[in-house]
Design a protein around this motif. Structure first.
Motif, PDB file in Angstrom:
ATOM      1  N   THR A  59     -41.749  11.893  28.778  1.00 48.77           N
ATOM      2  CA  THR A  59     -41.838  13.517  28.469  1.00 48.77           C
ATOM      3  C   THR A  59     -42.245  14.095  29.753  1.00 48.77           C
ATOM      4  O   THR A  59     -43.214  13.828  30.309  1.00 48.77           O
ATOM      5  N   VAL A  60     -41.517  15.139  30.221  1.00 49.82           N
ATOM      6  CA  VAL A  60     -42.043  16.047  31.201  1.00 49.82           C
ATOM      7  C   VAL A  60     -42.981  16.999  30.880  1.00 49.82           C
ATOM      8  O   VAL A  60     -42.636  17.829  29.729  1.00 49.82           O
ATOM      9  N   MET A  61     -44.210  16.829  30.956  1.00 49.55           N
ATOM     10  CA  MET A  61     -45.142  17.735  30.540  1.00 49.55           C
ATOM     11  C   MET A  61     -45.283  19.125  31.124  1.00 49.55           C
ATOM     12  O   MET A  61     -45.416  20.314  30.730  1.00 49.55           O
ATOM     13  N   GLU A  62     -45.227  19.180  32.674  1.00 51.75           N
ATOM     14  CA  GLU A  62     -45.415  20.290  33.303  1.00 51.75           C
ATOM     15  C   GLU A  62     -44.786  20.234  34.844  1.00 51.75           C
ATOM     16  O   GLU A  62     -44.595  19.100  35.263  1.00 51.75           O
ATOM     17  N   VAL A  63     -44.500  21.129  35.384  1.00 50.15           N
ATOM     18  CA  VAL A  63     -43.999  21.186  36.833  1.00 50.15           C
ATOM     19  C   VAL A  63     -44.757  22.442  37.360  1.00 50.15           C
ATOM     20  O   VAL A  63     -44.542  23.444  37.224  1.00 50.15           O
ATOM     21  N   LYS A  64     -45.739  21.763  38.505  1.00 51.66           N
ATOM     22  CA  LYS A  64     -46.325  22.743  39.193  1.00 51.66           C
ATOM     23  C   LYS A  64     -45.837  22.975  40.693  1.00 51.66           C
ATOM     24  O   LYS A  64     -45.574  21.990  41.195  1.00 51.66           O
ATOM     25  N   VAL A  65     -45.399  24.437  40.982  1.00 50.47           N
ATOM     26  CA  VAL A  65     -44.871  24.424  42.241  1.00 50.47           C
ATOM     27  C   VAL A  65     -45.639  25.286  43.106  1.00 50.47           C
ATOM     28  O   VAL A  65     -46.486  26.116  42.673  1.00 50.47           O
ATOM     29  N   SER A  66     -45.582  24.857  44.368  1.00 56.23           N
ATOM     30  CA  SER A  66     -46.348  25.582  45.449  1.00 56.23           C
ATOM     31  C   SER A  66     -46.120  26.842  45.492  1.00 56.23           C
ATOM     32  O   SER A  66     -44.892  27.473  45.183  1.00 56.23           O
ATOM     33  N   PRO A  67     -47.005  27.687  46.090  1.00 61.48           N
ATOM     34  CA  PRO A  67     -46.660  29.140  46.368  1.00 61.48           C
ATOM     35  C   PRO A  67     -45.538  29.531  47.063  1.00 61.48           C
ATOM     36  O   PRO A  67     -44.671  30.662  46.917  1.00 61.48           O
TER      37      PRO A  67
END
Length: 129
Positions: free
Chosen positions: A41-49
């Motif tokens: 399961t993909v929970m979250e994707v955090k992308v750099s600024p």
């Protein structure tokens, strides 16, 4: 120094990448995961600024298979970037790094602490005062 809140664009791009990667996993289109018998399961994707890097946080149904899944996804990162490029209008597709989401483990640890008889006794004392 505290982390800044992500911008609306970062959140939007992260959500779009999450949907695309989750769909690829769901359709079993990542060859590196085909021999691994676990739910991912993909929970979250955090992308750099600057939108050049993305950390993809996943959980699996099997602790034993976590490192295998991470390795398989990391090997498939370039394939996933090509899929993301085809399905979005991003100028640059972020470099993907896959990680295990530890937030549920932290929640469990805190809940266990709160259920500890010593802590419950201390909380009861504070309520009486």
């Amino acid at each position: 120094m505290a982390d800044k809140e992500p911008s609306q664009r970062q959140l939007r791009v992260g959500q779009e990448i999450k949907k695309i990667i989750a769909k690829q996993i769901e359709r079993d289109e990542i060859r590196n995961l085909q021999g691994i018998n676990t739910l991912v399961t993909v929970m979250e994707v955090k992308v750099s600024p600057d939108l050049k890097y993305a950390s993809v946080y996943i959980i699996t149904s099997s602790k034993e298979a976590e490192q295998q899944v991470i390795g398989g996804l990391q090997l498939a990162a370039n394939y996933l970037r090509k899929v993301i490029m085809a399905k979005t209008e991003l100028r640059y597709v972020p470099e993907l790094s896959f990680r295990i989401d530890k937030s549920f483990e932290e929640v469990d640890k805190i809940e266990k602490l709160l259920r500890d008889p010593k802590v419950a006794r201390d909380l009861a004392k504070n309520d009486e005062e």
